[in-house]
Design a protein around this motif. Structure first.
Motif, PDB file in Angstrom:
ATOM      1  N   CYS A 475      14.887   0.936  82.766  1.00 37.91           N
ATOM      2  CA  CYS A 475      16.083  -0.038  81.917  1.00 37.91           C
ATOM      3  C   CYS A 475      14.716  -1.104  81.405  1.00 37.91           C
ATOM      4  CB  CYS A 475      16.523  -1.465  82.931  1.00 37.91           C
ATOM      5  SG  CYS A 475      17.486  -2.539  81.851  1.00 37.91           S
ATOM      6  N   LEU A 476      13.681  -1.119  81.816  1.00 37.23           N
ATOM      7  CA  LEU A 476      12.691  -1.092  80.800  1.00 37.23           C
ATOM      8  C   LEU A 476      12.134  -0.301  79.645  1.00 37.23           C
ATOM      9  CD1 LEU A 476       9.521  -2.023  83.281  1.00 37.23           C
ATOM     10  CD2 LEU A 476      11.011  -3.885  81.626  1.00 37.23           C
ATOM     11  N   ARG A 477      12.574   0.973  80.129  1.00 29.72           N
ATOM     12  CA  ARG A 477      12.529   2.208  79.077  1.00 29.72           C
ATOM     13  C   ARG A 477      13.496   1.485  77.326  1.00 29.72           C
ATOM     14  NH1 ARG A 477      14.427   7.994  80.168  1.00 29.72           N
ATOM     15  NH2 ARG A 477      12.324   8.013  82.287  1.00 29.72           N
ATOM     16  N   LYS A 478      14.470   1.156  77.937  1.00 29.30           N
ATOM     17  CA  LYS A 478      14.534   0.390  76.585  1.00 29.30           C
ATOM     18  C   LYS A 478      14.833  -0.209  76.535  1.00 29.30           C
ATOM     19  CE  LYS A 478      20.349  -0.684  75.860  1.00 29.30           C
ATOM     20  NZ  LYS A 478      21.493  -1.242  76.416  1.00 29.30           N
ATOM     21  N   ASN A 483      14.943  -3.921  72.507  1.00 27.14           N
ATOM     22  CA  ASN A 483      14.208  -5.367  72.051  1.00 27.14           C
ATOM     23  C   ASN A 483      13.444  -5.584  71.325  1.00 27.14           C
ATOM     24  OD1 ASN A 483      16.450  -5.215  74.049  1.00 27.14           O
ATOM     25  ND2 ASN A 483      16.398  -7.067  74.393  1.00 27.14           N
ATOM     26  N   LYS A 484      12.756  -7.371  71.251  1.00 28.54           N
ATOM     27  CA  LYS A 484      12.108  -8.050  71.003  1.00 28.54           C
ATOM     28  C   LYS A 484      11.271  -8.350  71.482  1.00 28.54           C
ATOM     29  CE  LYS A 484      13.994  -9.291  66.678  1.00 28.54           C
ATOM     30  NZ  LYS A 484      14.493 -10.561  65.721  1.00 28.54           N
ATOM     31  N   ASP A 493      21.102 -10.592  77.769  1.00 32.04           N
ATOM     32  CA  ASP A 493      22.150  -9.988  78.168  1.00 32.04           C
ATOM     33  C   ASP A 493      21.537  -8.366  77.768  1.00 32.04           C
ATOM     34  OD1 ASP A 493      24.241 -11.721  77.186  1.00 32.04           O
ATOM     35  OD2 ASP A 493      23.685 -11.942  75.248  1.00 32.04           O
ATOM     36  N   SER A 494      20.828  -7.918  78.401  1.00 35.57           N
ATOM     37  CA  SER A 494      19.879  -6.378  78.708  1.00 35.57           C
ATOM     38  C   SER A 494      20.655  -6.028  79.551  1.00 35.57           C
ATOM     39  CB  SER A 494      18.680  -6.835  79.057  1.00 35.57           C
ATOM     40  OG  SER A 494      17.920  -7.613  79.637  1.00 35.57           O
ATOM     41  N   GLY A 499      17.264 -10.726  89.129  1.00 35.13           N
ATOM     42  CA  GLY A 499      17.718 -12.326  88.439  1.00 35.13           C
ATOM     43  C   GLY A 499      16.025 -12.533  88.401  1.00 35.13           C
ATOM     44  N   ASP A 500      15.284 -12.518  88.759  1.00 33.90           N
ATOM     45  CA  ASP A 500      13.831 -13.492  89.245  1.00 33.90           C
ATOM     46  C   ASP A 500      13.079 -13.478  87.741  1.00 33.90           C
ATOM     47  OD1 ASP A 500      12.153 -14.853  89.922  1.00 33.90           O
ATOM     48  OD2 ASP A 500      11.044 -13.035  91.350  1.00 33.90           O
TER      49      ASP A 500
END
Length: 587
Positions: A475-478, A483-484, A493-494, A499-500
């Motif tokens: 997910c970090l790749r995207k 994202n900014k 909404d990513s 959830g931390d």
């Protein structure tokens, strides 16, 4: 290669080496005479034209940015406005002189060194390479130098200025100075500069004969005995060249000492301002001379002798000494007495110089760059296949030279991926590949790269505590590419698995810091040239496999640029995104 044993063997090795070396030196000198003027003219006229041509724009834009920025206080702005014309006026003069000297040095030494390198191990058809190396490649090299200088003037300069006029954050404070501290600081600088220049230059001149004789002694011993850096065959031809050019190294050392002494003197004024003390500034003036004297003694393996006293020039150090207990003082005194008594019993043994094979174990800056661009190439292909990089992004970067997603976010993701893997394997340094680990011991001794290693190791320790999972890594790749990442709400909404909120905030801060590191890397002159070549190669490859339908105009332009670089050219490695190790997958 076998090392000669005995006096006769060493003598025969030395005698047989002389004609071999003299022929190479003669051939290299002929090539330097033929190629040197052309190379020097290209660098001189090319760099001078770029720097002098852009000088009016740089002059005006520098003043504009200094006056507009919020990062500098009013008093400091006025002071900079008064002092700034001097370096700006000297810039064209220094550029012309530097281009002339740099062109002459490049045109003479590159053909000469290439001639000796052509007889090294692993080179096929040595005779052809002896005549050809250092001719066409030297001309291509000077063109690359001019291009890098152009990138610095057009891209790096304006990038720095854009950072200067950016709005400050809420928690940032403008940099300013106190007028009441300036008189003592300027007075200390006026006193320290002539004293440090005179004394440090005198020390350098006094020890230069020792440096010359000791250097010649060590080089001749290594040459005759085939030890140290001349053990391998590839380095033997450089032995005689090093002996001949060693006086230039000594002259360069004395010259560098002279110019660095001015910095020591001005730094004394800075110490006086920081400590708000005229006495502390003078203390640093004396300490600088003592430090330089001790450094040269260590460098030349000389006995310390009677050096100048080194007074404390920081108030915190003085307070620390005053609070030291009497018992600690006795222990220190006894230890110093034991060292003094044993000083004459134990002499420092001269260390033998490292062999060539031992020396190359330390990574070089070019290796770090090669691994980094190889990582950008491989990760760029992956992101392109996933749709996170589009043809529009590549066309924008190729035509305009600016695309934050490619020049900033892609390098930041490559570095983050390396940090995540290093944290997972509990590495002491940075895992560049499965069998290459970068640590403090083998990290290149390069100031630019050295400023990067410390922060990256700190961030790696932070990543180890965060314990990133595979789903979070994907997910970090995207998130990095799309994202900014400026505030926590950007990830609402990513679809980030965790959830931390604290972990999210820490990851966002790390990403912003890595993007800042990538931005600073993009200002290095060679970065822009190599990255554009990398993007062009990726663009053509994507069109050939049908991954994208590129613009015809851009495709024709890129195809012409790539075809202009033949496989045998020096610069062709930039297009191919070469790496010193094909197994390295990430930086």
């Amino acid at each position: 290669m076998q090392v000669p044993v005995g006096f006769l063997g060493k003598l025969w090795s030395f005698v047989s080496f002389l004609p071999f070396f003299l022929l190479l030196l003669l051939l290299g000198s002929i090539k330097a005479v033929l190629v040197g003027p052309i190379a020097a003219a290209i660098i001189f006229f090319g760099n001078s034209a770029v720097i002098v041509g852009l000088w009016p724009a740089h002059f005006i834009w520098t003043y504009y940015c200094v006056l507009k920025t919020e990062r500098i206080g009013l008093v400091l702005k006025i002071l900079i406005g008064i002092l700034l014309p001097l370096p700006l006026i000297l810039l064209p003069v220094l550029a012309i002189v530097g281009s002339l000297l740099g062109g002459i040095g490049y045109g003479v030494f590159v053909p000469l060194m290439a001639t000796f390198e052509a007889v090294g191990e692993g080179v096929t058809d040595k005779l052809t390479h002896c005549f050809m190396d250092g001719t066409v490649s030297a001309i291509a090299g000077v063109c690359t130098v001019v291009r890098d200088v152009t990138d610095s003037c057009f891209h790096s300069y304006f990038s720095f200025m854009d950072d200067l006029i950016e709005k400050m954050g809420d928690d940032e404070v403008p940099l300013d100075i106190k007028l009441s501290y300036l008189p003592r600081s300027m007075l200390v600088a006026l006193v320290a500069v002539p004293v440090d220049v005179l004394m440090i230059s005198a020390v350098a001149l006094w020890k230069s004969p020792c440096m010359l004789l000791k250097g010649w002694q060590r080089l001749c011993e290594d040459l005759v005995g085939r030890e140290g850096p001349f053990l391998e065959t590839v380095c033997v031809p450089f032995a005689g060249l090093a002996i001949i050019l060693w006086p230039l190294a000594v002259i360069g050392g004395v010259t560098a000492s002279f110019f660095s002494s001015f910095l020591f003197g001005f730094h004394a004024g800075l110490i006086a301002y920081q400590e708000a003390s005229f006495k502390m500034g003078l203390a640093y003036m004396i300490s600088a001379i003592s430090l330089f004297d001790e450094y040269t003694n260590d460098l030349l393996y000389l006995r310390e002798g009677s050096c100048l006293p080194r007074p404390k020039y920081r108030k915190a150090d003085i307070r620390k000494c005053e609070t030291t207990g009497k018992e600690g003082y006795k222990v220190t005194a006894e230890s110093g007495e034991r060292q003094q008594n044993g000083h004459h019993k134990h002499r420092r043994v001269l260390r033998r110089s490292k062999t060539f094979m031992q020396t190359i174990q330390q990574l070089r800056p070019i290796q770090i760059w090669d691994w980094f661009f190889r990582s950008c190439e491989l990760n760029g292909r992956i992101l392109l296949s996933e749709g996170l990089i589009t043809s529009g992004d590549m066309e924008e970067y190729i035509t305009k030279g600016e695309c934050k997603k490619l020049s900033i976010k892609l390098p930041a993701w490559c570095i983050l991926q390396c940090l995540i893997r290093s944290a997972k394997f509990d590495s002491d340094g940075l895992l560049i590949s499965n069998d290459v680990e970068v640590t403090n011991f083998n990290w290149p001794k390069d100031k630019v790269l050295d400023w990067m290693l410390g922060p990256l190791l700190v961030i790696k320790d932070q990543m180890k505590k965060l314990e990133i999972t595979e789903d979070e890594e994907m997910c970090l790749r995207k998130l990095i590419m799309t994202n900014k990442n400026e505030k926590p709400s950007d990830w609402d909404d990513s679809g980030f698995p965790s959830g931390d909120s604290i972990k999210r905030g820490q990851l966002q801060a790390i990403i912003r810091r890595l993007q800042g590191i990538a931005l600073n890397m993009s200002r290095v002159p060679s970065f822009r040239r190599r990255f554009i070549s990398l993007v062009k190669a990726m663009y053509l490859e994507a069109i050939e496999v049908g991954a994208i339908d590129g613009s015809r105009d851009v495709k024709c332009k890129v195809k012409a640029d790539v075809d202009a670089k033949k496989p045998g050219d020096k610069g062709s490695e930039d297009v191919a995104g070469s790496s010193t190790d094909p197994d390295i997958d990430m930086v």
